[in-house]
Design a protein around this motif. Structure first.
Motif, PDB file in Angstrom:
ATOM      1  N   ASP A  87     -58.026 -11.473  -9.699  1.00 19.27           N
ATOM      2  CA  ASP A  87     -58.049 -10.591  -8.533  1.00 19.27           C
ATOM      3  C   ASP A  87     -59.467 -10.095  -8.315  1.00 19.27           C
ATOM      4  N   GLN A 104     -44.709  -3.466  -3.673  1.00 21.93           N
ATOM      5  CA  GLN A 104     -45.594  -4.613  -3.896  1.00 21.93           C
ATOM      6  C   GLN A 104     -46.698  -4.291  -4.909  1.00 21.93           C
ATOM      7  N   GLN A 130     -47.193  -6.243  -8.382  1.00 22.75           N
ATOM      8  CA  GLN A 130     -48.439  -6.904  -8.749  1.00 22.75           C
ATOM      9  C   GLN A 130     -48.900  -6.444 -10.134  1.00 22.75           C
TER      10      GLN A 130
END
Length: 163
Positions: A95, A52, A56
């Motif tokens: 983010d 993951q 990302q």
């Protein structure tokens, strides 16, 4: 540390490959709650988180290559990350994350308020995709963000510029 001290003490520095270990630790910390729900071995969880994390980074590189990737530093210690993309008609918080021990202490508020000040000067909104389970939802709403789109597991939230 009060808000004024936090404002003065928090600085942003460009993200580099030297930050990769920190970024992985930070990423893992943002997934702790969901990992606790899984009946997987620690090895399985680590492999999943690694996959993951790499996905990302690849996604951000493909879709936000010209964004500003920064590390939030407090008293010389990396405490979080801020990734911001600036377009002609919006500023996008791609983010924002803090290590657990630094959440709820005003650092995130300071970082977001800096972006909101920039938004106000430019006269354009700030947008963020926020997971519906994100405990920071209240903070965003308190700072004037409103839901503008519902995407199932997350919202697109927006705060219009103040002039």
């Amino acid at each position: 540390m009060n808000g004024v001290e936090t404002e003065a003490a928090i600085r942003l520095e460009p993200e580099t490959d030297a930050h990769l270990e920190f970024l992985r630790e930070l990423f893992d910390s943002t997934r702790e709650r969901e990992m606790e729900l899984l009946d997987w071995s620690e090895g399985q969880k680590d492999a999943f988180l690694d996959l993951q994390f790499r996905a990302q980074r690849r996604h951000y590189g493909e879709h936000f290559a010209d964004a500003e990737f920064q590390i939030a530093v407090l008293d010389g210690t990396p405490v979080g990350r801020l990734c911001t993309w600036r377009g002609k008609s919006e500023i996008r918080i791609v983010d924002i994350a803090l290590l657990p021990e630094f959440r709820g202490g005003g650092i995130g508020t300071v970082l977001i308020q800096r972006i909101l000040a920039e938004s106000d000067l430019a006269g354009i909104p700030v947008r963020i995709h926020l997971e519906k389970t994100n405990p920071a939802e209240r903070l965003y709403r308190d700072l004037g963000f409103e839901t503008v789109e519902d995407h199932g597991a997350h919202w697109l939230m927006e705060r219009n510029a103040s002039r």
